[in-house]
Design an enzyme around this catalytic site. Sequence first.
Site, PDB file in Angstrom:
ATOM      1  CG  ASN A   1      18.299 -30.001 -26.139  1.00 42.73           C
ATOM      2  OD1 ASN A   1      18.377 -29.748 -24.934  1.00 42.73           O
ATOM      3  ND2 ASN A   1      19.239 -29.658 -27.008  1.00 42.73           N
TER       4      ASN A   1
ATOM      5  CE1 TYR B   1      23.106 -29.987 -27.764  1.00 43.43           C
ATOM      6  CE2 TYR B   1      24.577 -28.709 -29.159  1.00 43.43           C
ATOM      7  CZ  TYR B   1      23.805 -28.820 -28.029  1.00 43.43           C
ATOM      8  OH  TYR B   1      23.703 -27.756 -27.148  1.00 43.43           O
TER       9      TYR B   1
ATOM     10  CD  GLU C   1      26.574 -27.726 -25.520  1.00 48.45           C
ATOM     11  OE1 GLU C   1      26.421 -26.497 -25.388  1.00 48.45           O
ATOM     12  OE2 GLU C   1      25.967 -28.568 -24.817  1.00 48.45           O
TER      13      GLU C   1
ATOM     14  CG  ASP D   1      21.620 -36.501 -22.592  1.00 47.14           C
ATOM     15  OD1 ASP D   1      22.340 -35.977 -23.450  1.00 47.14           O
ATOM     16  OD2 ASP D   1      21.232 -35.899 -21.563  1.00 47.14           O
TER      17      ASP D   1
ATOM     18  CG  ASP E   1      25.906 -29.584 -18.761  1.00 42.73           C
ATOM     19  OD1 ASP E   1      24.983 -28.762 -18.836  1.00 42.73           O
ATOM     20  OD2 ASP E   1      26.505 -30.008 -19.761  1.00 42.73           O
ATOM     21  CG  HIS E   2      24.085 -33.106 -20.969  1.00 46.62           C
ATOM     22  ND1 HIS E   2      22.903 -33.580 -21.496  1.00 46.62           N
ATOM     23  CD2 HIS E   2      24.127 -31.784 -21.278  1.00 46.62           C
ATOM     24  CE1 HIS E   2      22.265 -32.601 -22.102  1.00 46.62           C
ATOM     25  NE2 HIS E   2      22.984 -31.493 -21.986  1.00 46.62           N
TER      26      HIS E   2
ATOM     27  CG  ASP F   1      21.306 -32.770 -25.461  1.00 47.62           C
ATOM     28  OD1 ASP F   1      20.092 -32.937 -25.225  1.00 47.62           O
ATOM     29  OD2 ASP F   1      21.918 -31.721 -25.174  1.00 47.62           O
TER      30      ASP F   1
END
Length: 278
Positions: free
Chosen positions: A169, A128, A44, A240, A265-266, A167
């Site tokens: 998701n 991603y 990202e 992740d 966030d991550h 990631d």
Amino acid sequence: MKLISWNIDSINAALTGTSTRAGETRDVLHRLAALQPDVLAIQETKLSKNGPTKKHLTVLNEIFPGYQVVWRSSVEPARKGYAGTMYLYREDLKPKVSYPRIGAPEPMDDEGRIITLEFPNCFVTEVYTPNSGTGLRRLDERQVWDDRYRDYLQQLDQQKPVIASGDFNVAHEPIDLAHPENNHHSAGFTNEEREHFTKLLAAGFTDSFRHLHPETAGIYSWWAQRVITSKQNNSGWRIDYWLVSDRLADQVVSSSMIDTGARRDHTPIELELDLVVD
């Protein structure tokens, strides 16, 4: 071999921004540099189709001296400044870099979602994975993506062992998120997404964190940025992953999350393998 992967949520903001969050993100980058990974995968990036600017590259070189940078951005007909991936790797390493198209639904293959590094004894690849979106509007396309991506990893695995990060998701099992009972119809925890991740593992890949910590709960890689208390309350998700070909599973030394303090966030994820790349 030490590898780190991180969904950074805009590398431009991290490298040139002046906000408190930008400062927090730069602090994390400096922390990652101090760990001296062989390879750093970033998702990202949200860069333009032209990739990092001279200023971006200058700052990256200051933080990560002695590293090469490769990148992939979202290009038309996909959205501008969307998704995107990047690798930084030690300049003494000489991998062959590829930017695969996997036959995903349009325009996913143009969103800059996969980069692969080929070393003499393994592939290192990052992804991603597309989010199924609000109202699960992209769930059907996401399932096709999952099938195509699994096919791609299997093709690599037939040639040499694979180390895949990113990631993804998806929180695979109830243990992988804080509130599974409330999220069965949420993007990232639908039955369809979880079943596809199960199929991916069954295709010959090992979730390195769960391999080492089969019963460990409460360890996550993402906390909602918009919910101020999400990290304070550890209301997180583990979405992740570092996956390895099954034949590398016994060479996994550690698989862990890197603390980012108050930054939501991550969080970066780290993998150490008893494997030498050259």
